[in-house]
Design a protein around this motif. Structure first.
Motif, short mmCIF file in Angstrom:
data_model
loop_
_atom_site.label_atom_id
_atom_site.label_comp_id
_atom_site.label_asym_id
_atom_site.label_seq_id
_atom_site.Cartn_x
_atom_site.Cartn_y
_atom_site.Cartn_z
N PHE A 135 1.14 -1.20 0.03
CA PHE A 135 -0.10 -0.01 -0.03
C PHE A 135 0.98 1.28 0.12
N ASP A 136 0.19 2.31 -0.34
CA ASP A 136 1.09 3.64 -0.48
C ASP A 136 0.70 4.41 0.87
N ASP A 137 1.72 4.54 1.59
CA ASP A 137 1.30 5.40 2.85
C ASP A 137 1.43 7.04 2.58
N GLY A 138 0.52 7.85 3.19
CA GLY A 138 0.75 9.20 2.59
C GLY A 138 1.97 10.08 3.20
N TRP A 139 2.65 9.40 4.15
CA TRP A 139 3.55 9.83 4.90
C TRP A 139 5.06 9.09 4.52
N GLN A 140 4.72 7.80 4.74
CA GLN A 140 5.96 6.92 4.85
C GLN A 140 6.11 6.24 3.57
N GLY A 141 5.35 6.61 2.40
CA GLY A 141 5.42 6.06 0.97
C GLY A 141 5.06 4.59 0.84
N ARG A 142 5.53 4.15 -0.07
CA ARG A 142 5.04 2.74 -0.35
C ARG A 142 5.54 1.67 0.61
#
Ligand code: GLU
Length: 297
Positions: free
Chosen positions: A157-164
């Motif tokens: 998943f793509d996290d809005g802060w931590q990236g993929r």
């Protein structure tokens, strides 16, 4: 993967009432509040009070009072997990009907021992699936959800802060607990059921929960409910690098000046505030703009 980001924005803060609000949880509350306000969405509060042994009487009310004093009031009445047990039971039965749920008779010690053996062999530290094919005469203690084998176990998943983010559920987690040996619903099940029931579209919370997200996405898939978008903000640590919590010496915010604590929380989130706020309204106006600039999504 079904996403719900086209639906009207609904975010939430989901504290566990294990003590008063402290600086670490303020950072999560503030981040979820700013994201909701930046999207002109709804912000909800859910009291996660199903972990009986850890719940402290009065702590939930104390957290809600502190949030209100800090200017964060939910757009809908707070939801209490302890009042929603039938929902978790229903979801559990739906999972059972898929054939993916099985009873587990392993004690904590047996699991710890097998993990130590696995570690010695440099294999993975996931639950080894001991009870997948039967209890071997042991009494059932907990109930576990079977995770897929092979490539199907990989969740990205793509996290809005931590990236993929990528996690292999089979090798890094193993079949995980839905109902605990002490008869309590596991956090993973309750959180997924509630986020779906409350039509949450955006989850903003501390990075200590990053590791749970793949399990939650897999559960959403098993239950046929949408996957929200995720954003995990950096956790606050103490001088020893431990996550700030009641156990690691976090002080309650009850006696603190809200503007001072909120400004510190905003700085922890890397928000660029240009002036010392004189009121909660002016703080939030600047912090919402700075959050939108920082997060850009
Ligand atoms: N209740 C959890 C906690 O306080 C947070 C759950 C969540 O945000 O998903 O750590």
């Amino acid at each position: 993967m079904t996403t719900v980001t086209e639906a009207p924005y609904r975010g939430r803060f989901a504290p566990s009432p294990t003590g008063p609000l402290h600086f670490g949880s303020l950072v999560s509350a503030l981040a979820s509040w700013l994201d909701a306000r930046a999207h002109r969405g709804a912000w909800l509060v859910r009291v996660e009070d199903i972990d009986g042994p850890r719940t402290v009487p009065g702590a939930a009310e104390d957290i809600l009072d502190t949030l209100a004093r800090f200017g964060m009031v939910a757009d809908e009445p707070p939801v209490w997990q302890s009042r929603r047990m039938p929902l978790y039971q229903h979801a559990f039965e739906r999972l059972q009907a898929t054939g993916l749920v099985y009873p587990c008779g392993c004690t904590r010690k047996e699991i710890a021992d097998s993990l130590v053996r696995a570690h010695a062999r440099h294999t993975t530290l996931a639950y080894p699936g001991t009870c997948r094919n039967g209890l071997n005469g042991k009494p059932a203690r907990a109930w576990r959800l079977r995770v897929p084998d092979g490539d199907a176990a990989i969740v990205t998943f793509d996290d809005g802060w931590q990236g993929r983010q990528t996690q292999n559920l089979a090798t890094e987690v193993g079949d995980f607990v839905l109902r605990r040996a002490d008869d309590q619903w596991a956090y993973q099940l309750a959180v997924v059921v509630d986020d779906a029931d409350q039509r949450i579209t955006h989850i903003v919370r501390g990075a200590d929960l990053l590791d749970s997200t793949a399990r939650q996405i897999y559960l959403q898939q098993c239950l046929g409910v949408p996957t929200p978008s995720y954003l995990h903000v950096p956790v606050v640590t103490n001088a020893d690098g431990e996550k700030l919590s009641k156990q690691t010496g976090a002080l309650p915010l009850s006696a603190t000046d809200p503007l001072v604590a909120l400004t510190d929380a905003a700085l922890h989130l890397g928000l660029k505030l240009t002036q010392a706020a004189k009121s909660l309204d002016s703080f939030y106006a600047e912090a919402i703009a700075a959050w939108s600039e920082r997060v850009k999504r």
